[in-house]
Design an enzyme around this catalytic site. Structure first.
Site, PDB file in Angstrom:
ATOM      1  N   GLU A  13       0.817  -1.212   0.000  1.00  0.00           N
ATOM      2  CA  GLU A  13       0.000   0.000   0.000  1.00  0.00           C
ATOM      3  C   GLU A  13       0.858   1.272   0.000  1.00  0.00           C
ATOM      4  O   GLU A  13       0.386   2.346  -0.351  1.00  0.00           O
ATOM      5  CB  GLU A  13      -0.931   0.015   1.223  1.00  0.00           C
ATOM      6  CG  GLU A  13      -2.041  -1.017   1.148  1.00  0.00           C
ATOM      7  CD  GLU A  13      -2.814  -1.124   2.456  1.00  0.00           C
ATOM      8  OE1 GLU A  13      -4.037  -1.279   2.389  1.00  0.00           O
ATOM      9  OE2 GLU A  13      -2.204  -1.076   3.543  1.00  0.00           O
TER      10      GLU A  13
ATOM     11  N   ASP B 203     -12.349  -5.204  -2.581  1.00  0.00           N
ATOM     12  CA  ASP B 203     -13.270  -6.345  -2.616  1.00  0.00           C
ATOM     13  C   ASP B 203     -14.594  -5.907  -2.000  1.00  0.00           C
ATOM     14  O   ASP B 203     -14.671  -4.830  -1.422  1.00  0.00           O
ATOM     15  CB  ASP B 203     -12.688  -7.527  -1.815  1.00  0.00           C
ATOM     16  CG  ASP B 203     -12.441  -7.143  -0.363  1.00  0.00           C
ATOM     17  OD1 ASP B 203     -13.365  -7.283   0.458  1.00  0.00           O
ATOM     18  OD2 ASP B 203     -11.335  -6.668  -0.050  1.00  0.00           O
TER      19      ASP B 203
HETATM   20  N1  ADE Z   1      -9.319  -4.664   3.670  1.00  0.00           N
HETATM   21  C1  ADE Z   1      -9.609  -4.929   2.387  1.00  0.00           C
HETATM   22  N2  ADE Z   1     -10.677  -5.730   2.273  1.00  0.00           N
HETATM   23  C2  ADE Z   1     -11.078  -6.016   3.535  1.00  0.00           C
HETATM   24  C3  ADE Z   1     -12.114  -6.811   4.072  1.00  0.00           C
HETATM   25  N3  ADE Z   1     -12.943  -7.496   3.300  1.00  0.00           N
HETATM   26  N4  ADE Z   1     -12.233  -6.862   5.431  1.00  0.00           N
HETATM   27  C4  ADE Z   1     -11.370  -6.178   6.215  1.00  0.00           C
HETATM   28  N5  ADE Z   1     -10.365  -5.429   5.751  1.00  0.00           N
HETATM   29  C5  ADE Z   1     -10.222  -5.334   4.425  1.00  0.00           C
END
Ligand code: ADE
Length: 230
Positions: free
Chosen positions: A12, A198
């Protein structure tokens, strides 16, 4: 003015560190703090590691030892709002630790007992700056809303529904609200900017791998536009 920039994972912060003129490098609490200039601004950049404890320790070191006057947390997050998709950016207006649970005493989820708030508000000026930066990067879709934080990678339809109904969350991640908590206790302005990797549902771990790179590119572009205006 020195700006503290925190990311949870090395990927990141990779592009940003590549753009930085590093003047010094120090180890504290198993984290490397890079002090130097980034896009004309004095900064201290650091990868804190995953989760709320790492993030809180890191934020406190930035404040106590590096005297940063503002903190920005960038990285990726799971999308919770139905209108948000991988690649989009969420600017936090406020953040809650969703896994804080003293409901046995009649408290709402997220409430931190004996603290005057648990819904940590980001600095208005930093939010405005981030929104302007998003407008400049018009290819990136963005929204401002609430980000919720817990020590869990959310990969369940039921959990994501709960985060939406209980907290009206736009996105979920694992560090932002604990950084916000530390900044609040120290009266240091902060903002959290996250790209969606996501949708926090059953396939989240696969989308995460695919979309993290795009997310990092997007949040770095926003950060660059912001830092150039500071
Ligand atoms: N960071 C990126 N995606 C995530 C997720 N699904 N849950 C927690 N932190 C995240």
């Amino acid at each position: 003015m020195t700006l503290g920039i925190i990311s949870a994972m090395s990927e990141e912060l990779e592009i940003l560190l590549g753009a930085m003129e590093v003047e010094s490098k120090n180890e504290r609490a198993n984290m490397t703090f890079y002090k130097g200039k980034l896009w004309g601004q004095e900064v201290v950049s650091v990868v804190c590691g995953i989760g709320k404890v790492n993030a809180a320790i890191c934020a406190q070191i930035l404040i106590s030892e590096y005297n940063v006057s503002k903190v920005i947390n960038v990285g990726v997050a799971g999308g919770v709002d139905k209108n948000i998709f991988p690649g989009d950016v969420v600017i936090a207006n406020n953040l809650v630790q969703y896994d804080m649970d003293t409901t046995a005493f009649g408290d709402p989820f997220g409430q931190i007992p004996r603290l005057d708030t648990f819904d940590f508000k980001c600095d208005d000026e930093l939010v405005k700056l981030a929104e302007e930066a998003c407008k400049e990067n018009s290819d990136i879709k963005s929204m401002t809303g609430r980000i919720v934080t817990g020590d869990q990678f959310v990969a369940s339809v039921d959990k994501v529904k709960w985060l939406e109904t209980e907290f009206n969350a736009a996105a979920c991640e694992m560090e932002g609200a604990s950084i916000a908590h530390v900044c609040y206790l120290n009266s240091v302005p902060f903002v959290v900017i996250r790209s969606i990797s996501d949708n926090a549902n059953n396939g989240a771990h696969m989308d995460f791998a695919e979309f993290t790179a795009i997310g990092v590119k997007n949040s770095t572009a926003i950060l660059k536009s912001m830092v150039e205006k500071m």
